[in-house]
Design a protein around this motif. Structure first.
Motif, PDB file in Angstrom:
ATOM      1  N   SER A 203     -14.253 101.309  36.000  1.00 50.04           N
ATOM      2  CA  SER A 203     -15.378 100.392  36.169  1.00 50.04           C
ATOM      3  C   SER A 203     -16.188 100.773  37.404  1.00 50.04           C
TER       4      SER A 203
ATOM      5  N   ARG B 223     -22.026 104.294  36.111  1.00 52.71           N
ATOM      6  CA  ARG B 223     -22.898 104.470  34.940  1.00 52.71           C
ATOM      7  C   ARG B 223     -23.304 105.944  34.839  1.00 52.71           C
ATOM      8  N   PHE B 224     -23.690 106.323  33.650  1.00 53.71           N
ATOM      9  CA  PHE B 224     -23.880 107.751  33.349  1.00 53.71           C
ATOM     10  C   PHE B 224     -25.142 107.960  32.525  1.00 53.71           C
ATOM     11  N   ALA B 225     -25.704 109.190  32.665  1.00 52.55           N
ATOM     12  CA  ALA B 225     -26.804 109.586  31.775  1.00 52.55           C
ATOM     13  C   ALA B 225     -26.968 111.096  31.844  1.00 52.55           C
TER      14      ALA B 225
ATOM     15  N   ASP C  26     -22.250 101.637  41.022  1.00 56.06           N
ATOM     16  CA  ASP C  26     -22.996 100.388  41.169  1.00 56.06           C
ATOM     17  C   ASP C  26     -23.129  99.991  42.636  1.00 56.06           C
TER      18      ASP C  26
ATOM     19  N   THR D 281     -32.413 108.408  35.231  1.00 56.22           N
ATOM     20  CA  THR D 281     -32.208 107.119  35.917  1.00 56.22           C
ATOM     21  C   THR D 281     -32.583 105.949  35.017  1.00 56.22           C
TER      22      THR D 281
ATOM     23  N   LEU E   8     -29.360 105.166  32.339  1.00 56.81           N
ATOM     24  CA  LEU E   8     -27.980 104.954  32.803  1.00 56.81           C
ATOM     25  C   LEU E   8     -27.249 103.857  32.027  1.00 56.81           C
ATOM     26  N   SER E   9     -25.995 104.129  31.705  1.00 57.73           N
ATOM     27  CA  SER E   9     -25.177 103.149  30.997  1.00 57.73           C
ATOM     28  C   SER E   9     -23.709 103.434  31.257  1.00 57.73           C
ATOM     29  N   ASP E  10     -22.868 102.409  31.109  1.00 62.74           N
ATOM     30  CA  ASP E  10     -21.430 102.620  31.321  1.00 62.74           C
ATOM     31  C   ASP E  10     -20.694 102.878  30.009  1.00 62.74           C
ATOM     32  N   SER E  11     -21.430 103.223  28.956  1.00 59.01           N
ATOM     33  CA  SER E  11     -20.799 103.450  27.655  1.00 59.01           C
ATOM     34  C   SER E  11     -20.060 104.782  27.623  1.00 59.01           C
TER      35      SER E  11
ATOM     36  N   SER F 118     -22.377 107.685  26.989  1.00 61.12           N
ATOM     37  CA  SER F 118     -23.119 108.140  28.170  1.00 61.12           C
ATOM     38  C   SER F 118     -22.237 109.014  29.050  1.00 61.12           C
TER      39      SER F 118
END
Lengths: 399, 399
Positions: free
Chosen positions: B12, B15-17, B37, B133, B136-139, B142
């Motif tokens: 946790s 986030r990624f992209a 975060d 930017t 970005l998502s924490d999926s 991603s």
């Protein structure tokens, strides 16, 4: 420097013979004998591998010496990793030669190259030594047979001879070697013999040989794999006052040349090789640093394959200097390939890539000049390139 | 250990992209962003090459730190040997990310991999950072895109994730890497990122990462050529009391496993590789000696080609231990390949060569167990074999 196709200069005082005694299944020459008419000075340089073949230990224990009479060499079997039996067999080879020519066994040196981990077929070896001692001669053809008898999978015979005039006196140097690169299931071992009629003391002969070896055989690699059998011997038959001072310097220089020439033949005949890479490092802090950098560049598979492909890939070469270990100055690092500057003081230089690639491809020897700073250290190193043929040759064998 | 085809555990707080901004002509993903975060602890391990790329110098100067917010990575261009422009460009990348996510530029780390000696196409990079930017998502998808965005000529994505329960608390570790082997005209650079929600102080994170790197990424090689851009980063987002004592030991062990698993993926995906060689040296005087012997065996082209060909050639392996440098005991040297003893205490052992060759060929990982004496030192090392495809890949390119 004399080419093998031209007449060979042979120092006086030596006789030669080789026979095919059946160690090699191919029926090629596999037992080679060099005999000095009288006791001569002999010196050796040997493998630094901790796994050492029996013949190396025996020759090493007998040099330097002023009482050397012969060198017996078999090819096709390295007599390495053969335990006590191997030692007994190597001793028996020297005892038989000593008995035949009438000298102490300590006066006989021995070298072996070929498959490892198998006992020598001593019946064949014994018959071979008998036959060789009967056939000794000082003729050029006998010398060349002796040179052929130490080869294993070498494509070409490796012989260099020259003459040098020092203070009005002409001396002859003749040398032979066999190839580098370790060949499945054989270990291809570097073997070399330098013969001269220049008068050298045993200890000076040892110094001369060590100096020459460090500038030649210790500065070449095919695959970086040090054999268990590497041996380089020097015999000096010259009578009279031993060389020293300036005379010795002149002689040393010529022996260096002979050994460098022979060492380059080893690289050119490396397994699958299509080019010799000649790496000249300058600007290092000292000679040892320069040598280590040159050796690291020479060993990089990425540099080797770039040379194979005629690719002036400065990134591969420059980055290899950076992980070699010795301190370099990246802002003073420059690179020439085939005399074309492609990297200067840390930055790429514009160059005609197509034309440079063409000259890399067409030159059998690709010169890489690498400056790594402003220090006085410099060193030359020679290596073969890396081709599919090397990989095929060494992988397509199964025990 | 989690396989990439199974669900990925993602710690946790991250986030990624990734985007394809056009650095790679292929149109593949080439800009990857990881954002925390909140400020997290970050540590790094970097190339030991003296020729160092600009992004390495910048990330190195910013770790360890407790204020890391992001890692921005581009692939397709290494930003190496690019002088002052390279430094300006790398700084601009981190400044742009910092501006977008609202933090100090010192909180942004940067990695690059790809062709060297060419300035970054900054217009494309800038557009790429803008796009990333926004995405970005924490999926999981991603995270996997971010892992794909750091690849160059790797065949496979390299992701490892796992969970560990320490004192009733479950922590997650997720890691990504890109491939070893330097690829013409690219330098294939090892890049890696380890993310965790376990609470670590910045200095402990640095220690944990260094320990894990020494047992994993520093124990693998494809071609022994150290890149100018190698970077391994660890980010810890966990809040609360920092791990120490037994808890930290448990965590360290799991990070080691993750890094070894990732490092082996690098080797398995080495250029042209058909087998992983796993070399386990025991009986050396100490761990450093064992590591150097294992590394020397791993680097020998003759050993590599023997593995390619499924050849249980003990002579090549045993002789490599003898020139590695560290003192060995030849009379206590033994060798097993795929659990079969073929050399024991300095002598060859009888074995079924055909059957052993078959198991070497059919096993993707060939285990080489080498005892070199009776000392306590041991080390594991992993390497790829050497094939014609490696040579072809690296020689059939011309500038």
């Amino acid at each position: 420097m004399q080419k093998p196709s031209l007449p060979v200069f042979i120092p006086s005082g030596f006789r030669f013979a080789a026979t095919a005694c059946g160690i090699k299944k191919s029926g090629k020459l596999d037992l080679s004998l060099i005999v000095a008419d009288r006791p001569v000075r002999g010196a050796g340089v040997y493998t630094t591998n901790q796994i050492v073949a029996a013949p190396v230990l025996i020759s090493q224990s007998r040099t330097p010496s002023s009482e050397i009479r012969a060198i017996v060499t078999n090819s096709g079997n390295a007599n390495a990793c053969t335990g006590d039996q191997g030692t007994q067999d190597a001793l028996a080879m020297t005892a038989q030669v000593a008995n035949k020519i009438g000298c102490d066994p300590d006066g006989v040196l021995v070298m072996s190259t070929g498959i490892i981990g198998h006992a020598l077929p001593m019946e064949k070896v014994t018959a071979g030594i008998d036959a060789a001692t009967e056939a000794l001669s000082d003729s050029e053809s006998s010398f060349l047979s002796a040179a052929d008898g130490i080869l294993t999978t070498d494509v070409d015979r490796k012989v260099v001879s020259t003459q040098i005039k020092i203070d009005g006196q002409t001396y002859t140097i003749a040398a032979m070697a066999k190839g580098a690169g370790m060949i499945a299931p054989n270990m291809a071992t570097m073997l070399g013999v330098v013969l001269t009629d220049a008068p050298l003391s045993a200890n000076v002969a040892a110094d001369v040989l060590k100096t020459a070896a460090n500038l030649s055989f210790n500065r070449v690699s095919v695959d970086g794999h040090t054999s268990t059998n590497d041996t380089l011997l020097l015999l000096s038959s010259g009578e009279g006052e031993f060389l020293d001072g300036d005379e010795l310097d002149q002689f040393q220089y010529r022996v260096n040349e002979v050994c460098i020439d022979l060492a380059k033949k080893l690289v050119a005949d490396g397994e699958g090789a299509t080019h010799v890479m000649a790496i000249n490092v300058t600007g290092a802090a000292n000679e040892a640093d320069a040598e280590l950098i040159a050796k690291t560049v020479a060993a990089s598979p990425l540099v080797k394959t770039a040379i194979t492909g005629g690719d002036p890939n400065w990134g591969r070469i420059v980055s290899a200097t950076g992980y070699a270990g010795p301190k370099i100055d990246p802002t003073k690092t420059s690179l020439k390939i085939c005399s074309v500057t492609i990297y200067r003081d840390g930055s790429p230089e514009p160059f005609d890539a197509k034309s440079l690639s063409e000259s890399m491809k067409s030159n059998p020897e690709v010169e890489i000049e690498l400056r790594v700073g402003t220090g006085p250290g410099q060193a030359k190193y020679w290596s073969s390139d890396l081709t599919c043929d090397y990989v095929r040759f060494n992988s397509e064998y199964t025990t």
